[in-house]
Design a protein around this motif. Structure first.
Motif, PDB file in Angstrom:
ATOM      1  N   ALA A  92       0.826  -1.198   0.000  1.00 20.73           N
ATOM      2  CA  ALA A  92       0.000   0.000   0.000  1.00 20.73           C
ATOM      3  C   ALA A  92       0.868   1.258   0.000  1.00 20.73           C
ATOM      4  O   ALA A  92       0.563   2.244  -0.681  1.00 20.73           O
ATOM      5  N   ALA A  93       1.965   1.235   0.741  1.00 23.34           N
ATOM      6  CA  ALA A  93       2.877   2.375   0.767  1.00 23.34           C
ATOM      7  C   ALA A  93       3.498   2.591  -0.607  1.00 23.34           C
ATOM      8  O   ALA A  93       3.646   3.728  -1.067  1.00 23.34           O
ATOM      9  N   GLU A  94       3.841   1.504  -1.282  1.00 24.97           N
ATOM     10  CA  GLU A  94       4.428   1.603  -2.618  1.00 24.97           C
ATOM     11  C   GLU A  94       3.444   2.214  -3.601  1.00 24.97           C
ATOM     12  O   GLU A  94       3.800   3.042  -4.444  1.00 24.97           O
ATOM     13  N   GLY A 108       7.649   2.907   5.735  1.00 31.33           N
ATOM     14  CA  GLY A 108       6.287   2.985   5.223  1.00 31.33           C
ATOM     15  C   GLY A 108       5.548   4.252   5.559  1.00 31.33           C
ATOM     16  O   GLY A 108       4.311   4.267   5.622  1.00 31.33           O
ATOM     17  N   THR A 109       6.268   5.363   5.750  1.00 32.14           N
ATOM     18  CA  THR A 109       5.629   6.653   6.010  1.00 32.14           C
ATOM     19  C   THR A 109       5.756   7.525   4.769  1.00 32.14           C
ATOM     20  O   THR A 109       6.850   7.736   4.257  1.00 32.14           O
ATOM     21  N   VAL A 110       4.608   8.038   4.306  1.00 26.10           N
ATOM     22  CA  VAL A 110       4.534   8.765   3.038  1.00 26.10           C
ATOM     23  C   VAL A 110       3.888  10.123   3.279  1.00 26.10           C
ATOM     24  O   VAL A 110       2.928  10.234   4.044  1.00 26.10           O
ATOM     25  N   SER A 111       4.427  11.162   2.645  1.00 20.57           N
ATOM     26  CA  SER A 111       3.793  12.472   2.750  1.00 20.57           C
ATOM     27  C   SER A 111       2.447  12.427   2.056  1.00 20.57           C
ATOM     28  O   SER A 111       2.314  11.896   0.957  1.00 20.57           O
ATOM     29  N   VAL A 157      -7.869  14.925  -3.955  1.00 27.62           N
ATOM     30  CA  VAL A 157      -8.865  13.871  -4.168  1.00 27.62           C
ATOM     31  C   VAL A 157      -8.315  12.820  -5.125  1.00 27.62           C
ATOM     32  O   VAL A 157      -8.437  11.609  -4.885  1.00 27.62           O
ATOM     33  N   GLU A 158      -7.676  13.261  -6.201  1.00 29.09           N
ATOM     34  CA  GLU A 158      -7.126  12.330  -7.188  1.00 29.09           C
ATOM     35  C   GLU A 158      -6.065  11.432  -6.558  1.00 29.09           C
ATOM     36  O   GLU A 158      -6.003  10.231  -6.838  1.00 29.09           O
ATOM     37  N   TRP A 159      -5.211  12.004  -5.686  1.00 26.58           N
ATOM     38  CA  TRP A 159      -4.187  11.198  -5.038  1.00 26.58           C
ATOM     39  C   TRP A 159      -4.811  10.180  -4.088  1.00 26.58           C
ATOM     40  O   TRP A 159      -4.365   9.032  -4.015  1.00 26.58           O
ATOM     41  N   ALA A 160      -5.853  10.581  -3.360  1.00 25.95           N
ATOM     42  CA  ALA A 160      -6.524   9.642  -2.462  1.00 25.95           C
ATOM     43  C   ALA A 160      -7.142   8.488  -3.246  1.00 25.95           C
ATOM     44  O   ALA A 160      -7.118   7.334  -2.796  1.00 25.95           O
ATOM     45  N   VAL A 161      -7.659   8.779  -4.427  1.00 26.36           N
ATOM     46  CA  VAL A 161      -8.277   7.740  -5.254  1.00 26.36           C
ATOM     47  C   VAL A 161      -7.216   6.830  -5.860  1.00 26.36           C
ATOM     48  O   VAL A 161      -7.286   5.599  -5.768  1.00 26.36           O
ATOM     49  N   ARG A 162      -6.187   7.415  -6.479  1.00 25.24           N
ATOM     50  CA  ARG A 162      -5.165   6.605  -7.152  1.00 25.24           C
ATOM     51  C   ARG A 162      -4.164   5.995  -6.183  1.00 25.24           C
ATOM     52  O   ARG A 162      -3.756   4.844  -6.325  1.00 25.24           O
ATOM     53  N   GLY A 163      -3.748   6.805  -5.189  1.00 29.35           N
ATOM     54  CA  GLY A 163      -2.701   6.359  -4.300  1.00 29.35           C
ATOM     55  C   GLY A 163      -3.164   5.522  -3.135  1.00 29.35           C
ATOM     56  O   GLY A 163      -2.422   4.660  -2.652  1.00 29.35           O
ATOM     57  N   LEU A 164      -4.402   5.755  -2.677  1.00 27.79           N
ATOM     58  CA  LEU A 164      -4.908   5.031  -1.513  1.00 27.79           C
ATOM     59  C   LEU A 164      -6.002   4.034  -1.860  1.00 27.79           C
ATOM     60  O   LEU A 164      -6.383   3.211  -1.024  1.00 27.79           O
ATOM     61  N   GLY A 165      -6.507   4.133  -3.090  1.00 23.43           N
ATOM     62  CA  GLY A 165      -7.590   3.234  -3.479  1.00 23.43           C
ATOM     63  C   GLY A 165      -8.932   3.643  -2.915  1.00 23.43           C
ATOM     64  O   GLY A 165      -9.870   2.832  -2.838  1.00 23.43           O
ATOM     65  N   PHE A 166      -9.060   4.922  -2.495  1.00 22.79           N
ATOM     66  CA  PHE A 166     -10.319   5.413  -1.948  1.00 22.79           C
ATOM     67  C   PHE A 166     -11.289   5.755  -3.077  1.00 22.79           C
ATOM     68  O   PHE A 166     -10.930   5.764  -4.244  1.00 22.79           O
TER      69      PHE A 166
END
Length: 333
Positions: A92-94, A108-111, A157-166
């Motif tokens: 998930a961090a990757e 595993g800590t990401v900005s 919002v885009e990062w939360a969707v693409r990066g976190l799968g939200f």
């Protein structure tokens, strides 16, 4: 990749012992010391229900935690997202890094949003459990409200969707007089992690969201919302401990029955405790904000009780915004 929940929120504070005592005495949290040491820091855990708050303060002025506190004041610095195990957390961090997050350490800590970091942890990294909650106790972290500068809401919002799968589950444009803000809500697929993202409309007059960004020094967590099974019992218990809540004008309750009809909690009880209510297709949502005790007025807590509702108080957003504006005006006078 589903996120099972928020393992804990980590607050960087000037004095971990002092802050922990306030959570214990005012909010009813139980305190303990986390396993393991973090060099150069003092750390304590406050827990209640499934809520875990890790409090970290620096021993030396040159420590990065001390620098963070000088920049932002006491506040939420890290949100730890719990995964099934270390392998899932690393994957998930990757993904978050690949979507544009910045790598802050090798653990595993990401900005995430400004200086607010996300830490991806496995179930083995859980903090100590709290005591069984009673009536009016705080049970869980309902959502995290994050303010971002104007023009950064859409990328966030885009990062939360693409990066976190939200997924995005709600959006609202709120106008209060000549001020306005945009609100977007993103949520993990299983619904256990919710971020409310807020952005000021910079084409309008400056308001509380602009004030947060200026006083906090950029993007960050404006408030944490804690869930309870009995919000009026919680308000009375916490008020007796010394917690102050934002007041709501009497006109709100005078119009409530004509707007919603009968409510699960009688209007007289809501008026007495200043609790707000909204309704969606699933049921009712009750909510109230505590007054900020932060020297910069940039962080506060919210209480919510959900009786079937899955929304975020659409009809109350303006009322809540106005309540915070009144407090801000009083604090500035």
């Amino acid at each position: 990749m589903t996120v099972p929940g928020i393992a804990y929120t980590e607050l960087y504070v000037e004095d971990a012992h002092k802050y922990a005592a306030r959570l214990r005495d005012d909010w009813g949290f139980t305190l303990s010391e986390p396993a393991g040491a973090a060099p150069g820091t003092t750390r304590l855990v406050a827990h209640q229900g499934s809520i875990r708050v890790l409090l970290t303060s620096a021993v030396e002025a040159e420590h990065p935690v001390a620098a963070w506190v000088r920049r932002h004041g006491d506040g939420v610095a890290v949100i730890a997202l719990r995964h099934a195990d270390a392998v899932a957390a690393a994957a998930a961090a990757e993904r978050a890094l690949d979507a544009g997050g910045g790598c802050l350490d090798g653990a595993g800590t990401v900005s995430g949003f400004g200086d607010l970091a996300l830490r991806f942890v496995g179930a083995e990294d859980l903090l100590p459990a709290g005591e069984l909650p009673g009536e009016g106790a705080l049970l869980s972290l309902d959502h995290v409200a994050v303010v971002v500068p104007g023009g950064q809401l859409e990328p966030a919002v885009e990062w939360a969707v693409r990066g976190l799968g939200f997924r995005e589950v709600f959006r609202e444009y709120v106008e209060v007089g000549d001020q306005a803000m945009d609100s977007r809500v993103v949520q993990s697929p299983c619904g256990t992690v919710t971020f409310t993202l807020l952005e000021p409309d910079t084409s309008r007059a400056a308001g509380q969201i602009d004030g947060f960004l200026e006083s906090h020094g950029g993007a960050g967590v404006q408030h944490l919302a804690y869930a309870t099974e009995s919000i009026t019992a919680a308000v009375r218990e916490l008020a007796a401990r010394g917690v102050a809540f934002l007041s709501t004008p009497g006109a709100y309750y005078e119009q409530l029955e004509s707007r919603l009809g009968p409510t699960a909690i009688p209007v007289a009880e809501l008026r007495d405790t200043h609790v707000l209510v909204d309704r969606d297709h699933g049921g009712e949502l009750f909510q109230i904000f505590a007054r900020s005790t932060h020297p910069r007025r940039t962080f506060f807590l919210e209480l919510v009780e959900r009786r079937g509702a899955g929304s975020f108080g659409t009809a109350n957003i303006k009322a809540l915004y106005e309540a915070v504006e009144r407090e801000r005006a009083t604090a500035d006078s």
